[in-house]
Design a protein around this motif. Structure first.
Motif, PDB file in Angstrom:
ATOM      1  N   HIS A   1       6.131  -2.311  -3.912  1.00 31.27           N
ATOM      2  CA  HIS A   1       4.890  -1.557  -4.129  1.00 31.27           C
ATOM      3  C   HIS A   1       4.897  -0.683  -5.381  1.00 31.27           C
ATOM      4  CE1 HIS A   1       3.151  -3.002  -0.472  1.00 31.27           C
ATOM      5  NE2 HIS A   1       4.083  -2.474   0.298  1.00 31.27           N
ATOM      6  N   GLY A   2       5.903  -0.842  -6.239  1.00 34.01           N
ATOM      7  CA  GLY A   2       5.902  -0.131  -7.511  1.00 34.01           C
ATOM      8  C   GLY A   2       5.850   1.373  -7.377  1.00 34.01           C
ATOM      9  N   GLY A   3       6.706   1.901  -6.513  1.00 37.32           N
ATOM     10  CA  GLY A   3       6.670   3.329  -6.222  1.00 37.32           C
ATOM     11  C   GLY A   3       6.867   4.230  -7.424  1.00 37.32           C
ATOM     12  N   GLU A   4       7.529   3.747  -8.457  1.00 40.62           N
ATOM     13  CA  GLU A   4       7.736   4.595  -9.625  1.00 40.62           C
ATOM     14  C   GLU A   4       6.418   4.949 -10.304  1.00 40.62           C
ATOM     15  OE1 GLU A   4      10.537   2.065 -11.595  1.00 40.62           O
ATOM     16  OE2 GLU A   4      12.203   3.385 -11.088  1.00 40.62           O
TER      17      GLU A   4
ATOM     18  N   PRO B   1       4.252  12.461  -1.739  1.00 34.75           N
ATOM     19  CA  PRO B   1       3.296  11.378  -1.491  1.00 34.75           C
ATOM     20  C   PRO B   1       3.344  10.903  -0.040  1.00 34.75           C
ATOM     21  CG  PRO B   1       4.515  10.987  -3.525  1.00 34.75           C
ATOM     22  CD  PRO B   1       5.181  12.140  -2.850  1.00 34.75           C
ATOM     23  N   ASN B   2       2.211  10.420   0.440  1.00 41.47           N
ATOM     24  CA  ASN B   2       2.141   9.890   1.804  1.00 41.47           C
ATOM     25  C   ASN B   2       3.094   8.721   2.005  1.00 41.47           C
ATOM     26  OD1 ASN B   2      -0.170  11.339   3.250  1.00 41.47           O
ATOM     27  ND2 ASN B   2      -1.174  10.726   1.348  1.00 41.47           N
ATOM     28  N   VAL B   3       3.293   7.919   0.969  1.00 40.46           N
ATOM     29  CA  VAL B   3       4.168   6.764   1.124  1.00 40.46           C
ATOM     30  C   VAL B   3       5.598   7.195   1.399  1.00 40.46           C
ATOM     31  CG1 VAL B   3       4.677   6.501  -1.353  1.00 40.46           C
ATOM     32  CG2 VAL B   3       4.753   4.500   0.163  1.00 40.46           C
TER      33      VAL B   3
ATOM     34  N   ALA C   1       2.900  -1.172   6.097  1.00 41.61           N
ATOM     35  CA  ALA C   1       2.692   0.263   6.290  1.00 41.61           C
ATOM     36  C   ALA C   1       2.850   1.030   4.985  1.00 41.61           C
ATOM     37  CB  ALA C   1       3.668   0.798   7.339  1.00 41.61           C
ATOM     38  N   ALA C   2       3.868   0.687   4.218  1.00 44.25           N
ATOM     39  CA  ALA C   2       4.079   1.367   2.938  1.00 44.25           C
ATOM     40  C   ALA C   2       2.937   1.076   1.979  1.00 44.25           C
ATOM     41  CB  ALA C   2       5.415   0.947   2.328  1.00 44.25           C
ATOM     42  N   GLY C   3       2.416  -0.145   2.024  1.00 45.94           N
ATOM     43  CA  GLY C   3       1.286  -0.479   1.162  1.00 45.94           C
ATOM     44  C   GLY C   3       0.042   0.311   1.515  1.00 45.94           C
ATOM     45  N   ILE C   4      -0.216   0.491   2.807  1.00 52.29           N
ATOM     46  CA  ILE C   4      -1.366   1.286   3.234  1.00 52.29           C
ATOM     47  C   ILE C   4      -1.184   2.737   2.812  1.00 52.29           C
ATOM     48  CG2 ILE C   4      -2.655   2.133   5.231  1.00 52.29           C
ATOM     49  CD1 ILE C   4      -1.896  -0.504   6.649  1.00 52.29           C
TER      50      ILE C   4
ATOM     51  N   ALA D   1     -12.222   2.395  -3.738  1.00 51.16           N
ATOM     52  CA  ALA D   1     -11.651   1.100  -3.365  1.00 51.16           C
ATOM     53  C   ALA D   1     -10.433   1.291  -2.460  1.00 51.16           C
ATOM     54  CB  ALA D   1     -11.268   0.308  -4.611  1.00 51.16           C
ATOM     55  N   ALA D   2      -9.582   2.251  -2.799  1.00 49.16           N
ATOM     56  CA  ALA D   2      -8.399   2.527  -1.986  1.00 49.16           C
ATOM     57  C   ALA D   2      -8.797   3.077  -0.621  1.00 49.16           C
ATOM     58  CB  ALA D   2      -7.482   3.503  -2.712  1.00 49.16           C
ATOM     59  N   GLU D   3      -9.796   3.939  -0.599  1.00 48.94           N
ATOM     60  CA  GLU D   3     -10.271   4.508   0.670  1.00 48.94           C
ATOM     61  C   GLU D   3     -10.828   3.413   1.572  1.00 48.94           C
ATOM     62  OE1 GLU D   3     -13.698   7.640   2.176  1.00 48.94           O
ATOM     63  OE2 GLU D   3     -12.716   7.988   0.235  1.00 48.94           O
ATOM     64  N   ASP D   4     -11.558   2.477   0.989  1.00 45.63           N
ATOM     65  CA  ASP D   4     -12.091   1.349   1.759  1.00 45.63           C
ATOM     66  C   ASP D   4     -10.959   0.532   2.375  1.00 45.63           C
ATOM     67  OD1 ASP D   4     -14.669   2.070   1.095  1.00 45.63           O
ATOM     68  OD2 ASP D   4     -14.870   0.588  -0.514  1.00 45.63           O
ATOM     69  N   TYR D   5      -9.923   0.285   1.585  1.00 51.54           N
ATOM     70  CA  TYR D   5      -8.791  -0.501   2.070  1.00 51.54           C
ATOM     71  C   TYR D   5      -8.104   0.203   3.239  1.00 51.54           C
ATOM     72  CZ  TYR D   5      -4.284  -2.900   2.179  1.00 51.54           C
ATOM     73  OH  TYR D   5      -3.163  -3.585   2.589  1.00 51.54           O
TER      74      TYR D   5
END
Length: 595
Positions: A19-22, A105-107, A363-366, A384-388
């Protein structure tokens, strides 16, 4: 004895490689959260969970909570563990620094939350409910309320709950009877009874802040007449000092199938002083902030249980000797081979592994998208992110808890008779996991939310946040020589999902019962497709790393697990598709009096 080791290697893979956390350091407010800060935090969380919380899991289950002379006590060791948890700053990890939080961050906090749920789900309920209360108050409370209550809540000195359910109503909150009467000083007197209140009363903190749904005088009927109130267990003075009782008492604690070390209470409010959160008659709007947070949290509970069950099943399968391999003896120096060699045991272990690692990736992606929805400078990207996140919340809650329960049951099956015996630990995971499919909206309610709200909202806008990226991935990778074996099954499941979506939308418009009858199978089809997408992406990443760095067991296992998922688990999507397309006649036309 049960074991638990935080899966840090896989967590780092999901966070940084998948998920490219950096890139999260590019979001405003997250500039400092590079790997040099995040990874040591994950390491420390792992130590806390493995060394402090996990050893209390079984003893907490055995002892449970008690209510004596109006005082609720948690099991031995919980208070000391909570003090360490609070002093370590874990209650504030993802809270706003404006209120004393650390602003992670939430992730990142999602990965920490998984460790807590694996180590001790009952313990995790206490800070988990507090965080939900924090979210609702931070978003909908007045500045005066936030200044008075949030710092202590964030610091973990006070705890929080959500009080919705009443003896006569659960999901249908429009039927609640708890009432709030206005007082001359602007506060309210709240009276009523709430049941099934997780962490409703306990001895871990100096005060507990209850977020209570109630009806005010003259309020409209149904959910349009519900308001939300903050009602503390103890009164608090203007100086922030905790005072005397505030008309809030625990009537009883429930004797439950699982999560026994979490106090599930009947809470009585007798003219308790409270303060309105948000607008009058708009309580559901504020409460859904808390409930949506809780639903994602419950999804992580399912994941946490799955991980610890899998770890113990693998350890047992390596040690337990029983029979000989069908293809010839594998351990000639022993009286029998380890059961790990048997095909059906391997099938169960790989099922556990594939579901667990797939759910972690999802889960991490969400959670990553949740961070984008809150922090990205571009409003269109935030939307867009909120919709997802809105689309995937009911899918994650239902699917990950269903799979958590399935994985826990498979763990018992791997153990055989020993899995049914308490001291081996596996049966507790089955009992603890079962509630996750029920609370914060049963999984059937999540399916109805998906087909009745999320799917048709804004002409299907949220669906496009999932469909378009998956379609693009399939088109880009389907001809890839190595990835084709993963992308082609994904493509078939994706086509089924598209067809099922059209069917549910079309039939539901004419006959709402049709959508309701299809809802659970549709959600599971959606969830399997989402996991397939994650597994195809993980295989792509693993191949790239093997090409760059040479042989590595971790990446080779990723590819092998992805192949197992596509071969043995994704075919369920075909059955779910068939069920959706069959329609609802066999369900709805069955005579009521024949049940």
């Amino acid at each position: 004895m049960p074991i638990y080791k935080a899966p840090l290697r896989d967590m780092r893979f999901v966070l940084y490689e998948l998920h490219g956390g950096e890139a999260m350091t590019e979001l405003p407010g997250f500039e400092d959260f590079g790997r040099d800060l995040v990874e040591p935090v994950l390491d420390e969380a792992a130590k806390l969970c493995e060394q402090v919380l996990f050893p209390l899991n079984r003893s907490g289950d055995e002892e449970g909570c008690t209510l004596a002379n109006g005082v609720v006590s948690t099991p031995k060791g919980f208070k000391e563990a909570y003090d360490r948890f609070r002093d370590g700053g874990w209650t504030s990890i993802s809270c706003d620094p404006a209120w004393g939080g650390q602003g992670f961050p939430n992730v990142v906090s999602t990965l920490v939350e998984e460790m807590i749920c694996s180590a001790n789900l009952s313990f995790g309920m206490y800070p988990g409910l507090s965080h939900g209360a924090y979210n609702a108050l931070a978003r909908h409370g007045t500045e005066a309320l936030k200044e008075k209550w949030l710092p202590k809540l964030v610091a973990g000195e006070w705890a929080g709950t959500m009080c919705l359910t009443e003896p006569h109503c659960g999901t249908d909150l429009g039927l609640i009877r708890t009432r709030a009467e206005p007082k001359d000083d602007g506060s309210w007197a709240v009276t009523g009874t709430k049941i099934f209140i997780s962490a409703g009363d306990h001895d871990l903190t100096d005060n507990i802040l209850h977020l209570v749904l109630a009806r005010t005088p003259g309020a409209p009927k149904g959910i349009k007449g519900i308001s939300l109130f903050l009602v503390p267990k103890y009164a608090v003075g203007d100086d922030g000092a905790v005072g005397g009782p505030n008309g809030v008492t625990c009537g009883s604690i429930e004797h439950k199938m699982g999560i026994k070390a979490s106090s599930t209470c009947v809470m009585n409010f007798d003219g308790a002083t409270g303060w309105l959160i948000g607008e009058r008659h708009k309580g559901m709007r504020a409460m859904f902030t808390m409930m949506n947070t809780a639903r994602l949290g419950v999804a992580i509970q399912g994941l946490g249980i799955a991980e610890v069950s899998y770890q113990n099943a693998v350890a047992y399968a390596r040690d337990r000797i029983q029979g000989r391999s069908l293809s010839g003896t594998k351990a000639p120096d022993k009286a029998a081979d380890p059961i790990l060699v048997h095909p059906d045991v391997r099938r169960m272990l790989l099922t556990q592994r594939a579901y667990t690692e797939g759910c972690r990736a999802l889960a991490a992606g969400i959670a990553r998208e949740l961070d984008v929805s809150q922090r990205h400078p571009d409003p269109k990207v935030r939307q867009a992110a909120e919709d997802y996140v809105a689309l995937m919340t009911p899918i994650a809650k239902a699917m990950m808890t269903d799979l958590g329960s399935e994985v826990a049951n498979l763990g018992v099956q791997v153990y055989g008779g020993h899995g049914f015996i308490r001291e081996w630990g596996q049966e507790q995971y089955v009992r603890d996991a079962r509630i996750t499919q029920i609370y914060e909206g049963t999984n059937g309610v999540q399916a109805l939310d998906l087909v009745g709200r999320k799917m048709p909202a804004d002409a299907g806008r949220a669906l496009r946040r999932f469909f378009h990226p998956v379609q693009a991935f399939i088109e880009a990778k389907v001809e890839d020589e190595r990835l084709g074996v993963f992308v082609q099954p994904l493509a078939k499941a994706f086509v089924r999902l598209q067809q099922a979506t059209a069917q549910v939308a079309r039939a539901g418009l004419a006959r709402p019962d049709e959508a309701g009858a299809a809802a659970t199978d549709y959600l599971k089809l959606f969830g399997l497709t989402a996991l397939a997408h994650q597994w195809a992406r993980m295989a792509e990443v693993a191949y790239a790393r093997l090409d760059a760095d040479g042989p590595d067991t971790f990446y080779e296992a990723k590819i092998a697990t992805a192949r197992f998922f596509m071969d043995r688990l994704l075919p369920e999507s075909s059955a779910r598709f068939s069920a959706v397309m069959a329609g609802g006649r066999s369900i709805m036309e069955f005579p009521d009096d024949a049940f």
